[in-house]
Design an enzyme around this catalytic site. Structure first.
Site, PDB file in Angstrom:
ATOM      1  N   GLU A 168       0.791  -1.239   0.000  1.00 36.91           N
ATOM      2  CA  GLU A 168       0.000   0.000   0.000  1.00 36.91           C
ATOM      3  C   GLU A 168       0.827   1.296   0.000  1.00 36.91           C
ATOM      4  OE1 GLU A 168      -2.579  -0.571   3.374  1.00 36.91           O
ATOM      5  OE2 GLU A 168      -3.492  -2.350   2.518  1.00 36.91           O
ATOM      6  N   GLU A 170      -6.192 -10.813  -1.009  1.00 39.87           N
ATOM      7  CA  GLU A 170      -7.050 -10.543   0.161  1.00 39.87           C
ATOM      8  C   GLU A 170      -8.499 -10.427  -0.292  1.00 39.87           C
ATOM      9  OE1 GLU A 170      -5.589  -7.150   2.370  1.00 39.87           O
ATOM     10  OE2 GLU A 170      -3.515  -7.672   1.976  1.00 39.87           O
TER      11      GLU A 170
HETATM   12  O1  9MR Z   1      -7.589  -8.046   8.564  1.00 46.82           O
HETATM   13  C1  9MR Z   1      -6.634  -7.226   9.216  1.00 46.82           C
HETATM   14  C2  9MR Z   1      -7.247  -6.669  10.492  1.00 46.82           C
HETATM   15  O2  9MR Z   1      -7.449  -7.708  11.433  1.00 46.82           O
HETATM   16  C3  9MR Z   1      -6.341  -5.588  11.081  1.00 46.82           C
HETATM   17  O3  9MR Z   1      -6.991  -4.985  12.165  1.00 46.82           O
HETATM   18  C4  9MR Z   1      -6.022  -4.572  10.019  1.00 46.82           C
HETATM   19  C5  9MR Z   1      -5.132  -3.463  10.537  1.00 46.82           C
HETATM   20  O4  9MR Z   1      -4.806  -2.571   9.543  1.00 46.82           O
HETATM   21  O5  9MR Z   1      -5.387  -5.208   8.925  1.00 46.82           O
HETATM   22  C6  9MR Z   1      -6.241  -6.103   8.276  1.00 46.82           C
HETATM   23  O6  9MR Z   1      -5.627  -6.632   7.130  1.00 46.82           O
HETATM   24  C7  9MR Z   1      -5.296  -5.687   6.121  1.00 46.82           C
HETATM   25  C8  9MR Z   1      -4.091  -6.218   5.380  1.00 46.82           C
HETATM   26  O7  9MR Z   1      -3.047  -6.502   6.261  1.00 46.82           O
HETATM   27  C9  9MR Z   1      -3.628  -5.247   4.323  1.00 46.82           C
HETATM   28  N1  9MR Z   1      -4.701  -4.888   3.434  1.00 46.82           N
HETATM   29  C10 9MR Z   1      -5.950  -4.446   4.058  1.00 46.82           C
HETATM   30  C11 9MR Z   1      -6.399  -5.483   5.076  1.00 46.82           C
HETATM   31  C12 9MR Z   1      -7.744  -5.072   5.667  1.00 46.82           C
HETATM   32  O8  9MR Z   1      -7.597  -3.873   6.377  1.00 46.82           O
END
Ligand code: 9MR
Length: 345
Positions: free
Chosen positions: A152, A261
């Site tokens: 990102e 994802e």
């Molecule tokens: O699913 C993840 C969630 O449990 C966390 O709180 C969050 C924190 O930013 O990150 C989520 O996963 C993310 C992933 O690592 C990167 N792309 C976006 C995902 C959804 O936010």
């Protein structure tokens, strides 16, 4: 039948997992049945690997080479090895879930302390990447088949594309991405694929920014293997035609494409909504299979972000209940599951 068997000839099928998924027998059974790849939903991110106590207490010792703790990563390596699952490494360099003190002079816990300078941050980045990649290669060579090296770095609302608020951008500058990939290439084991991962990669401007600012320069240096299209979609909102265009555009660059994802936010469990969800999943998998089969893009894995609806991050994030996945609360197969299976049967 299972997802991984149905899609065997096309690409790996994965899911994100949390620590408790690996510890619960029923979840482990579902993992063995349907998937041949997993991604740590959180546990392999820098906040779980950087050793706060050591670094903060001994900044003079670790200033240029951070202390790391591999307990969390070890659990994923062990589970993947025991269950013959490929593991996606997620993620090395990200603005989020990386503690702020990591970017501060002397690892200061004071939020007002000055940022560390560029040279220091590049040394810390190299130390982090070297430490993690060397550890996983020594511990379980070949288990991690792909790394999201940078996550990102682009922001669709910024005119020039860069996510300027990222502390990596702030401390190092634009070329933090190039450095991350150079370090990753230097320390990754043989055959480990290096990915740039981002969301909304189907938006035309973001696609263009990613191609021009990230992928093409990294390809010219020979330090990138693939693009991770996260795939957090919204039912009846995300444009699948544009998604397909992105798959083809990235494929034409000669990169591997992985959907890293996948979920489709849907706020109703009613039959009609579940049918629409199923149709959307079918279209999406149709696009991916077609791309692979007809040489338009080398799609190598598709990973769902969560095993079942009630565990999805989306309910918290969207502040309304979400039903975005193929399986319901008791791992029951939803219409979307049947639809995804029908694409290849
Ligand atoms: O699913 C993840 C969630 O449990 C966390 O709180 C969050 C924190 O930013 O990150 C989520 O996963 C993310 C992933 O690592 C990167 N792309 C976006 C995902 C959804 O936010």
């Amino acid at each position: 039948m299972s997802l991984k068997k149905a899609y065997e000839q096309y690409f790996k099928i994965g899911t994100s997992v949390s620590k408790w998924n690996m510890e619960w027998p029923q979840a482990a059974k579902e993992l063995q049945k349907h998937y041949n790849s997993i991604t740590g939903e959180n546990g392999m991110k820098p906040m779980f690997v950087l050793d706060m106590e050591e670094n903060v207490e001994h900044p003079e010792k670790y200033n240029l080479n951070p202390a790391l703790n591999f307990d969390s990563i070890r659990a994923f390596l062990k589970f993947s090895t025991e269950n013959e699952l490929g593991l996606r490494g997620h993620t090395l360099v990200w603005h989020n879930q990386t503690p702020f003190w990591f970017f501060k002079e002397n690892y200061s816990l004071d939020e007002k302390a000055p940022w560390a300078d560029r040279e220091t941050m590049l040394a810390r980045m190299e130390g982090y990447i070297k430490g993690v990649l060397t550890f996983v290669e020594n511990e379980c060579p070949g288990v991690i088949y792909a790394w999201d090296v940078v996550n990102e770095a682009m922001e669709e609302n910024e005119e020039d594309g860069w996510r300027k608020k990222s502390p990596w951008y702030q401390t190092v500058g634009e070329d933090f991405v190039a450095y991350a990939f150079r370090f990753a290439r230097k320390y990754a084991g043989p055959g480990v694929k290096l990915f740039y991962n981002d969301y909304n990669t189907f938006l035309p401007k973001k696609r263009e920014d990613i191609c021009n600012l990230i992928l093409k320069p990294l390809l010219a240096e020979g330090v990138i293997d693939g693009i991770g299209m996260q795939g957090h979609l919204i039912l009846n909102d995300s444009d699948l035609k544009e998604f397909e265009k992105s798959v083809h555009t990235f494929g034409e660059l000669g990169l591997e494409v992985q959907v890293t994802e996948l979920d489709i936010h849907c706020n109703s469990p009613e039959e009609e909504a579940m049918k629409q969800l199923a149709d959307t999943y079918a279209k999406l998998f149709g696009i991916l299979v077609d791309a692979k089969k007809n040489g338009k893009a080398n799609v190598t894995s598709v990973t769902f972000w969560g095993m079942k609806d009630d565990e999805s991050w989306l309910t918290g994030f969207r502040k309304e209940k979400s039903y975005p996945l193929l399986f319901g609360e008791k791992y029951q197969e939803k219409a979307a599951y049947e639809a995804v299976m029908r694409v290849v049967q």
